[in-house]
Design an enzyme around this catalytic site. Structure first.
Site, PDB file in Angstrom:
ATOM      1  N   TYR A 102      -4.222   2.775   8.013  1.00 52.45           N
ATOM      2  CA  TYR A 102      -5.485   2.051   8.158  1.00 52.45           C
ATOM      3  C   TYR A 102      -6.301   2.717   9.260  1.00 52.45           C
ATOM      4  O   TYR A 102      -6.354   3.944   9.314  1.00 52.45           O
ATOM      5  CB  TYR A 102      -5.231   0.550   8.414  1.00 52.45           C
ATOM      6  CG  TYR A 102      -4.192  -0.019   7.460  1.00 52.45           C
ATOM      7  CD1 TYR A 102      -4.426  -0.026   6.092  1.00 52.45           C
ATOM      8  CD2 TYR A 102      -2.971  -0.500   7.906  1.00 52.45           C
ATOM      9  CE1 TYR A 102      -3.478  -0.517   5.202  1.00 52.45           C
ATOM     10  CE2 TYR A 102      -2.025  -0.991   7.031  1.00 52.45           C
ATOM     11  CZ  TYR A 102      -2.281  -0.991   5.675  1.00 52.45           C
ATOM     12  OH  TYR A 102      -1.346  -1.462   4.801  1.00 52.45           O
TER      13      TYR A 102
ATOM     14  N   VAL B 254       1.094  -3.838   3.880  1.00 53.29           N
ATOM     15  CA  VAL B 254       0.993  -5.151   4.520  1.00 53.29           C
ATOM     16  C   VAL B 254       2.246  -6.010   4.311  1.00 53.29           C
ATOM     17  O   VAL B 254       2.369  -7.070   4.908  1.00 53.29           O
ATOM     18  CB  VAL B 254      -0.256  -5.950   4.074  1.00 53.29           C
ATOM     19  CG1 VAL B 254      -1.531  -5.298   4.566  1.00 53.29           C
ATOM     20  CG2 VAL B 254      -0.282  -6.161   2.575  1.00 53.29           C
TER      21      VAL B 254
ATOM     22  N   TYR C 237      -3.123  -2.168 -10.655  1.00 52.27           N
ATOM     23  CA  TYR C 237      -3.128  -2.015  -9.186  1.00 52.27           C
ATOM     24  C   TYR C 237      -2.271  -3.108  -8.513  1.00 52.27           C
ATOM     25  O   TYR C 237      -1.453  -2.818  -7.640  1.00 52.27           O
ATOM     26  CB  TYR C 237      -4.575  -2.053  -8.667  1.00 52.27           C
ATOM     27  CG  TYR C 237      -4.662  -2.073  -7.162  1.00 52.27           C
ATOM     28  CD1 TYR C 237      -4.461  -0.910  -6.409  1.00 52.27           C
ATOM     29  CD2 TYR C 237      -4.907  -3.259  -6.461  1.00 52.27           C
ATOM     30  CE1 TYR C 237      -4.507  -0.932  -5.015  1.00 52.27           C
ATOM     31  CE2 TYR C 237      -4.957  -3.281  -5.083  1.00 52.27           C
ATOM     32  CZ  TYR C 237      -4.757  -2.113  -4.367  1.00 52.27           C
ATOM     33  OH  TYR C 237      -4.789  -2.146  -2.986  1.00 52.27           O
TER      34      TYR C 237
ATOM     35  N   LYS D 188       0.484   3.453  -2.939  1.00 50.68           N
ATOM     36  CA  LYS D 188      -0.699   4.306  -3.163  1.00 50.68           C
ATOM     37  C   LYS D 188      -0.341   5.788  -3.091  1.00 50.68           C
ATOM     38  O   LYS D 188      -0.992   6.622  -3.715  1.00 50.68           O
ATOM     39  CB  LYS D 188      -1.785   3.954  -2.146  1.00 50.68           C
ATOM     40  CG  LYS D 188      -2.351   2.565  -2.365  1.00 50.68           C
ATOM     41  CD  LYS D 188      -3.230   2.090  -1.220  1.00 50.68           C
ATOM     42  CE  LYS D 188      -3.766   0.684  -1.529  1.00 50.68           C
ATOM     43  NZ  LYS D 188      -4.430   0.067  -0.388  1.00 50.68           N
TER      44      LYS D 188
ATOM     45  N   SER E 172       0.800  -1.240   0.000  1.00 52.21           N
ATOM     46  CA  SER E 172       0.000   0.000   0.000  1.00 52.21           C
ATOM     47  C   SER E 172       0.825   1.279   0.000  1.00 52.21           C
ATOM     48  O   SER E 172       0.268   2.349  -0.252  1.00 52.21           O
ATOM     49  CB  SER E 172      -0.915   0.031   1.217  1.00 52.21           C
ATOM     50  OG  SER E 172      -2.123  -0.586   0.902  1.00 52.21           O
TER      51      SER E 172
HETATM   52  N1  GLU Z   1      -2.217  -5.134  -2.375  1.00 53.97           N
HETATM   53  C1  GLU Z   1      -2.794  -5.112  -1.067  1.00 53.97           C
HETATM   54  C2  GLU Z   1      -4.294  -5.236  -1.133  1.00 53.97           C
HETATM   55  O1  GLU Z   1      -4.908  -4.594  -1.914  1.00 53.97           O
HETATM   56  C3  GLU Z   1      -2.378  -3.854  -0.377  1.00 53.97           C
HETATM   57  C4  GLU Z   1      -2.794  -3.840   1.036  1.00 53.97           C
HETATM   58  C5  GLU Z   1      -1.964  -2.967   1.908  1.00 53.97           C
HETATM   59  O2  GLU Z   1      -0.735  -2.969   1.868  1.00 53.97           O
HETATM   60  O3  GLU Z   1      -2.607  -2.255   2.684  1.00 53.97           O
HETATM   61  O4  GLU Z   1      -4.888  -5.993  -0.421  1.00 53.97           O
END
Ligand code: GLU
Length: 304
Positions: A240, A258, A189, A67, A64
């Site tokens: 989060y 994650v 993605y 992002k 993530s």
């Molecule tokens: N590729 C992961 C997902 O979409 C990213 C999650 C993350 O790192 O928060 O579940």
């Protein structure tokens, strides 16, 4: 003058003595193969001095954290129009939660939760000729490092098990907030999330957000206003539903993934990245959070 190297060495020592290291994310099967005993930390200061300790040169999946980079690229391509399709409020929910998306008619809460990031990815798919290649070029260019690459095995692994992301993308499509095909957007993605980097590379990229939008070679990527927005979103939405706790304990804008990475920064002062794959109950790296709390406490440096 602060002796960052001694602080990082002490943090690494404390981390290696830690018995409770959290749980590795296994919903993406490929991530579950990583050794929970890894711990690395790297810091670059505003004078471009590098400091490191532990496994700071080991590659890991940034997940993530990517992002922030797609958001940055989208902002530089279409500017404030981004906010017509995604909001800027913390969600108070896990990264993959879908209920708010329904309640709020397909406008994701912010660009750092999965539905929001998927909308940003959709913007890039519309704007770029070769989205995966162009985004990789953008990231490599900011880092000044052509070795950075996607991990195809991780991307494929997530594609096979990414049911919630397919659900999110379909929901967005049903609300008219996804312009391209679900499969095309999610392929990009999953690739952006699969980017493999080490702690040093992460700080060399996020240096741009601590340095008024300019990279280590002084090339400008973002306006001051765009940097302000990105840092504000990292502070309020980067962890989060633990962004409040991170601000409370650490006091820096940042982003976790994650894969166990965390990158955080103090504008004009330093950018730091940690990696320890064991996660706490909220999905943030357990030792990474402890390390950054120690860093800002010991150095008395935070945005507050
Ligand atoms: N590729 C992961 C997902 O979409 C990213 C999650 C993350 O790192 O928060 O579940």
């Amino acid at each position: 003058m602060i002796d960052f190297q001694s602080v990082l060495t002490a943090i690494n020592e404390a981390a290696s003595n830690e018995k409770e290291r959290g749980e590795i994310a296994d919903y993406i099967p490929e991530l579950a193969k990583v050794d929970v005993n890894n711990f690395g930390i790297h810091l670059i200061d505003s004078q471009q001095n590098d400091y490191a300790a532990g496994d700071s040169n080991e590659l890991f999946s940034i997940q993530s954290i990517s992002k922030v980079l797609t958001l940055s690229m989208a902002l530089s391509l279409i500017g404030e129009n981004v906010w017509e399709r995604v909001d800027v409020e913390p969600s108070g929910d896990p990264f993959n939660h879908l209920s708010l998306l329904e309640l709020e008619n397909g406008i994701p809460r912010n660009p750092l939760i999965n539905p929001g990031a998927i909308v940003i990815t959709d913007i890039l798919v519309s704007k770029l000729e070769n989205p995966k290649e162009d985004f990789l070029t953008y990231v490599r260019d900011i880092a000044g490092d052509n070795t950075i690459d996607y991990d195809e095995t991780v991307a494929l692994s997530e594609k096979k098990t990414g049911f919630r992301n397919f659900a999110a993308a379909n929901l967005l499509k049903s609300y008219g907030n996804l312009n391209n095909e679900v499969d095309v957007v999610l392929d990009f993605y999953f690739h952006q999330c699969s980017l493999a980097m080490n702690c040093a590379q992460l700080t060399h990229i996020f240096y741009v957000f601590m340095n008024h939008g300019k990279c280590r070679r002084n090339k400008s990527y973002l306006t001051l206003s765009q940097v302000k927005r990105i840092n504000a979103i990292m502070l309020t939405c980067g962890f989060y539903d633990e962004a409040g706790e991170f601000a409370f304990e650490v006091g820096l804008p940042g982003k976790s993934g994650v894969g166990g990475g965390i990158v955080a920064l103090l504008p004009n002062k330093f950018c730091v990245a940690t990696w320890s794959p064991g996660l706490n109950a909220k999905g943030n790296s357990k030792l990474g959070m402890l390390a950054l709390e120690k860093l800002t406490t010991d150095t008395e440096l935070s945005i507050f």
